[in-house]
Design a protein around this motif. Structure first.
Motif, PDB file in Angstrom:
ATOM      1  N   VAL A   7       1.012  -1.370  -0.048  1.00 22.85           N
ATOM      2  CA  VAL A   7      -0.318   0.793   0.057  1.00 22.85           C
ATOM      3  C   VAL A   7       1.101   1.485   0.334  1.00 22.85           C
ATOM      4  O   VAL A   7       1.621   1.262   1.109  1.00 22.85           O
ATOM      5  N   LEU A   8       0.240   1.920  -0.575  1.00 21.54           N
ATOM      6  CA  LEU A   8       0.898   3.933  -0.849  1.00 21.54           C
ATOM      7  C   LEU A   8      -0.173   4.647  -0.056  1.00 21.54           C
ATOM      8  O   LEU A   8      -1.045   4.968  -0.474  1.00 21.54           O
ATOM      9  N   ARG A   9       1.071   5.132   0.835  1.00 19.66           N
ATOM     10  CA  ARG A   9      -0.355   5.797   1.461  1.00 19.66           C
ATOM     11  C   ARG A   9       0.542   6.771   2.288  1.00 19.66           C
ATOM     12  O   ARG A   9       1.849   6.410   2.888  1.00 19.66           O
ATOM     13  N   HIS A  10      -0.062   8.030   2.999  1.00 20.34           N
ATOM     14  CA  HIS A  10       0.842   9.273   2.727  1.00 20.34           C
ATOM     15  C   HIS A  10       1.350   8.654   5.075  1.00 20.34           C
ATOM     16  O   HIS A  10       0.130   8.140   5.490  1.00 20.34           O
ATOM     17  N   VAL A  11       2.344   9.660   4.763  1.00 16.24           N
ATOM     18  CA  VAL A  11       2.450   9.403   6.572  1.00 16.24           C
ATOM     19  C   VAL A  11       1.739  10.454   7.199  1.00 16.24           C
ATOM     20  O   VAL A  11       0.387   9.752   8.490  1.00 16.24           O
ATOM     21  N   THR A  12       1.779  12.146   7.315  1.00 14.71           N
ATOM     22  CA  THR A  12       0.733  12.556   7.771  1.00 14.71           C
ATOM     23  C   THR A  12      -0.119  13.555   7.261  1.00 14.71           C
ATOM     24  O   THR A  12      -0.057  13.827   5.909  1.00 14.71           O
ATOM     25  N   GLU A  13      -0.485  14.436   8.275  1.00 19.07           N
ATOM     26  CA  GLU A  13      -1.559  15.220   6.608  1.00 19.07           C
ATOM     27  C   GLU A  13      -0.188  16.684   6.233  1.00 19.07           C
ATOM     28  O   GLU A  13      -0.954  17.009   5.103  1.00 19.07           O
ATOM     29  N   ALA A  14       0.964  16.154   7.275  1.00 20.91           N
ATOM     30  CA  ALA A  14       2.005  17.438   6.232  1.00 20.91           C
ATOM     31  C   ALA A  14       2.031  17.173   4.590  1.00 20.91           C
ATOM     32  O   ALA A  14       3.387  17.794   3.930  1.00 20.91           O
ATOM     33  N   PHE A  15       2.130  16.049   4.299  1.00 18.27           N
ATOM     34  CA  PHE A  15       1.718  15.564   2.453  1.00 18.27           C
ATOM     35  C   PHE A  15       1.670  16.599   1.382  1.00 18.27           C
ATOM     36  O   PHE A  15       2.366  16.947   0.751  1.00 18.27           O
ATOM     37  N   ARG A  16       0.434  16.984   1.980  1.00 16.28           N
ATOM     38  CA  ARG A  16      -0.297  18.080   1.485  1.00 16.28           C
ATOM     39  C   ARG A  16       0.791  19.386   0.814  1.00 16.28           C
ATOM     40  O   ARG A  16       0.210  20.012   0.370  1.00 16.28           O
ATOM     41  N   GLU A  17       1.534  19.296   1.942  1.00 17.63           N
ATOM     42  CA  GLU A  17       2.396  20.682   1.837  1.00 17.63           C
ATOM     43  C   GLU A  17       3.613  20.889   1.231  1.00 17.63           C
ATOM     44  O   GLU A  17       3.783  21.981   0.554  1.00 17.63           O
ATOM     45  N   ASP A  18       3.352  19.227  -0.164  1.00 23.92           N
ATOM     46  CA  ASP A  18       4.568  19.782  -0.921  1.00 23.92           C
ATOM     47  C   ASP A  18       3.656  19.068  -2.094  1.00 23.92           C
ATOM     48  O   ASP A  18       3.489  17.832  -1.967  1.00 23.92           O
ATOM     49  N   PRO A  19       3.518  19.509  -3.128  1.00 19.69           N
ATOM     50  CA  PRO A  19       2.699  19.117  -4.078  1.00 19.69           C
ATOM     51  C   PRO A  19       3.365  18.115  -5.362  1.00 19.69           C
ATOM     52  O   PRO A  19       3.195  17.067  -6.321  1.00 19.69           O
ATOM     53  N   VAL A  20       4.637  17.965  -5.001  1.00 15.47           N
ATOM     54  CA  VAL A  20       5.461  17.413  -6.214  1.00 15.47           C
ATOM     55  C   VAL A  20       5.401  15.710  -5.586  1.00 15.47           C
ATOM     56  O   VAL A  20       4.902  15.012  -5.978  1.00 15.47           O
ATOM     57  N   ARG A  21       4.536  15.553  -4.343  1.00 16.34           N
ATOM     58  CA  ARG A  21       4.620  14.166  -3.682  1.00 16.34           C
ATOM     59  C   ARG A  21       3.737  13.258  -4.766  1.00 16.34           C
ATOM     60  O   ARG A  21       3.035  12.292  -4.378  1.00 16.34           O
ATOM     61  N   ILE A  22       2.573  14.545  -5.241  1.00 17.29           N
ATOM     62  CA  ILE A  22       1.552  13.496  -6.175  1.00 17.29           C
ATOM     63  C   ILE A  22       1.772  12.744  -6.903  1.00 17.29           C
ATOM     64  O   ILE A  22       1.372  11.887  -7.129  1.00 17.29           O
ATOM     65  N   LEU A  23       3.064  13.101  -8.008  1.00 19.37           N
ATOM     66  CA  LEU A  23       3.764  12.802  -9.283  1.00 19.37           C
ATOM     67  C   LEU A  23       4.680  11.889  -8.473  1.00 19.37           C
ATOM     68  O   LEU A  23       4.702  10.912  -9.514  1.00 19.37           O
ATOM     69  N   ARG A  24       4.772  12.029  -7.347  1.00 22.03           N
ATOM     70  CA  ARG A  24       6.293  10.796  -6.498  1.00 22.03           C
ATOM     71  C   ARG A  24       4.924  10.099  -6.448  1.00 22.03           C
ATOM     72  O   ARG A  24       5.466   8.418  -6.838  1.00 22.03           O
ATOM     73  N   VAL A  25       4.010   9.530  -5.363  1.00 16.85           N
ATOM     74  CA  VAL A  25       3.227   8.375  -5.745  1.00 16.85           C
ATOM     75  C   VAL A  25       2.831   7.994  -7.032  1.00 16.85           C
ATOM     76  O   VAL A  25       2.613   6.563  -7.045  1.00 16.85           O
ATOM     77  N   ALA A  26       2.674   8.756  -8.187  1.00 17.09           N
ATOM     78  CA  ALA A  26       1.897   8.746  -9.180  1.00 17.09           C
ATOM     79  C   ALA A  26       2.858   7.776  -9.495  1.00 17.09           C
ATOM     80  O   ALA A  26       2.779   6.354 -10.565  1.00 17.09           O
ATOM     81  N   ARG A  27       4.252   8.224 -10.006  1.00 19.96           N
ATOM     82  CA  ARG A  27       5.436   7.873  -9.788  1.00 19.96           C
ATOM     83  C   ARG A  27       5.570   5.850  -9.473  1.00 19.96           C
ATOM     84  O   ARG A  27       5.797   5.708 -10.155  1.00 19.96           O
ATOM     85  N   PHE A  28       5.143   6.462  -8.480  1.00 15.34           N
ATOM     86  CA  PHE A  28       5.382   4.345  -7.139  1.00 15.34           C
ATOM     87  C   PHE A  28       4.806   4.064  -8.401  1.00 15.34           C
ATOM     88  O   PHE A  28       5.141   2.637  -8.199  1.00 15.34           O
ATOM     89  N   ALA A  29       3.147   4.654  -7.778  1.00 15.43           N
ATOM     90  CA  ALA A  29       2.390   3.045  -8.842  1.00 15.43           C
ATOM     91  C   ALA A  29       3.407   2.801  -9.759  1.00 15.43           C
ATOM     92  O   ALA A  29       2.980   1.685 -10.401  1.00 15.43           O
ATOM     93  N   ALA A  30       3.558   3.527 -11.151  1.00 12.83           N
ATOM     94  CA  ALA A  30       4.225   3.196 -12.106  1.00 12.83           C
ATOM     95  C   ALA A  30       5.356   1.860 -12.072  1.00 12.83           C
ATOM     96  O   ALA A  30       5.291   1.073 -13.052  1.00 12.83           O
ATOM     97  N   ARG A  31       6.063   2.177 -11.047  1.00 13.15           N
ATOM     98  CA  ARG A  31       7.500   1.469 -10.397  1.00 13.15           C
ATOM     99  C   ARG A  31       6.902  -0.041  -9.818  1.00 13.15           C
ATOM    100  O   ARG A  31       7.278  -1.012 -10.185  1.00 13.15           O
ATOM    101  N   PHE A  32       6.191  -0.006  -8.335  1.00 12.88           N
ATOM    102  CA  PHE A  32       5.148  -1.266  -8.178  1.00 12.88           C
ATOM    103  C   PHE A  32       4.284  -0.749  -8.240  1.00 12.88           C
ATOM    104  O   PHE A  32       2.364  -0.624  -7.957  1.00 12.88           O
ATOM    105  N   THR A  33       4.270  -2.309  -9.825  1.00 16.86           N
ATOM    106  CA  THR A  33       3.133  -2.066 -10.380  1.00 16.86           C
ATOM    107  C   THR A  33       1.201  -2.877  -9.292  1.00 16.86           C
ATOM    108  O   THR A  33       0.756  -3.035  -9.703  1.00 16.86           O
ATOM    109  N   ASP A  34       2.245  -4.053  -8.310  1.00 18.29           N
ATOM    110  CA  ASP A  34       1.599  -4.270  -7.810  1.00 18.29           C
ATOM    111  C   ASP A  34       0.791  -3.564  -6.085  1.00 18.29           C
ATOM    112  O   ASP A  34       0.004  -4.164  -5.070  1.00 18.29           O
TER     113      ASP A  34
END
Length: 366
Positions: free
Chosen positions: A75-102
């Motif tokens: 599961v790709l899960r954010h740690v805390t609400e601090a996640f929302r402070e950096d929008p690059v993290r949206i792209l990083r989550v999407a990239r991790f989903a492409a790398r870890f396909t399951d």
């Protein structure tokens, strides 16, 4: 950086949001910041695991946010609400989903990403950072998953509206059994990953059919002239995201010529040479190989055609080799001797070389 050894150390720190975007932070680093506070600033729980280097606790992992559990459950899960402070993290989550396909994105993380997009956070991202993450995601195992995640949270519409508009656009079922253009482009993109294609090829696969989103509704599911419309959309997209020149130029040629390359089996030797010339294959033969690979991905990125042969690749490579064997310097010298005073000698040389190359290509089938 250590003043003597020059080794780099990442200090425990906290950050406070002060402005939109990924640069709007004040960083606070001092001995009073705890490891748990530092880990709380990480993007995902699977990235918030620390190792105790004390000799008495060498095998102990410090995991206050259950990253090991999410690794096991994939599961790709954010740690805390601090996640929302950096929008690059949206792209990083999407990239991790492409790398870890399951792996899947946690529902609460998907919701948080959607809220961030709605708040306009991704609009503050600078082009270079967007391209950096997109390029890395394009090179992952299943790049379509990156676009699936971005589309799900609404970020794709803000970052790449030209791509987002492709979903829901129908194509002729006899050519495209998958029908939906967005689905087709994702299949083409995943085929490029399967064939271990380079970044320029993968970007070309992503953008080759952009023009289909602008096809008038009254002519659907046909897409007459979509190649030229795709070309006109690639230019501003590449400028906006500061796409590297090699990626942009390959994408432009593939968008303009992929239909002609698909249909090359029935054209004349002279038309074949003109196709090679438009692709700049004589000056850039290595790039022409990339063009053919992108076109092969386009054909095989269709429902039920994943393992289809693509004879056009070998046919055009053979034609290029035959045309390259033409002694262009001797032809130029001969034309200069016979037409020395002609004001259009350059045109005559080009025509003579073209004709010789066409004869060489014709000889392949003699």
């Amino acid at each position: 950086m250590h003043p003597k050894t020059k080794e780099e150390y990442a200090l425990a720190r906290t950050e406070r949001k002060t402005a939109p975007g990924y640069k709007g932070f004040v960083v606070h680093a001092e001995p009073t910041v705890t490891l748990e506070e530092d880990l709380s600033r990480r993007d995902l729980t699977i990235n918030s695991i620390a190792k105790n280097t004390d000799i008495d606790y060498r095998n102990d992992l410090i995991d206050p946010y259950n990253g090991q559990r999410d690794l096991r459950q994939k599961v790709l899960r954010h740690v805390t609400e601090a996640f929302r402070e950096d929008p690059v993290r949206i792209l990083r989550v999407a990239r991790f989903a492409a790398r870890f396909t399951d792996f899947t994105v946690a529902p609460e993380t998907r919701e948080l990403m959607h809220e961030m997009v709605a708040a306009g956070e991704v609009d503050a991202l600078v082009p270079e950072r967007i391209w950096q993450e997109l390029a890395r995601g394009l090179m992952e195992t299943q790049p379509s998953r990156m676009f699936e995640v971005l589309r799900d949270c609404g970020a794709l519409k803000r970052l790449l509206p030209e791509v987002d508009r492709l979903w829901g656009v129908p194509q002729r079922a006899d050519y495209h059994p998958e029908i939906d253009t967005g689905v087709h482009v994702m299949m083409v993109l995943d085929m490029s990953a399967r064939l271990n294609a380079s970044l320029p090829v993968r970007f070309a696969c992503l953008t080759h059919d952009l023009g289909k989103a602008t096809t008038p509704a009254d002519v659907l599911p046909r897409h007459i002239g979509h190649e030229e419309r795709s070309l006109h959309l690639i230019k501003p997209l590449s400028q906006r995201l500061r796409v590297p020149t090699d990626c942009r130029e390959l994408a432009e040629v593939v968008a303009r010529e992929h239909g002609n390359i698909h249909r090359c089996e029935g054209i004349s030797p002279a038309a074949t040479v003109r196709l090679l010339e438009r692709c700049d294959a004589f000056r850039k033969p290595e790039r022409f190989t990339d063009i053919l690979q992108a076109c092969e991905c386009d054909i095989r990125g269709r429902l039920g055609l994943e393992d289809a042969p693509y004879p056009q690749r070998q046919q055009l490579k053979a034609a290029l080799r035959a045309a390259q064997d033409v002694a262009t310097d001797l032809i130029a010298e001969e034309v200069q001797q016979t037409c020395e005073s002609s004001p259009k000698i350059g045109i005559k040389i080009a025509e003579a070389i073209h004709a010789a190359r066409a004869r060489a290509v014709k000889a392949l089938h003699a």
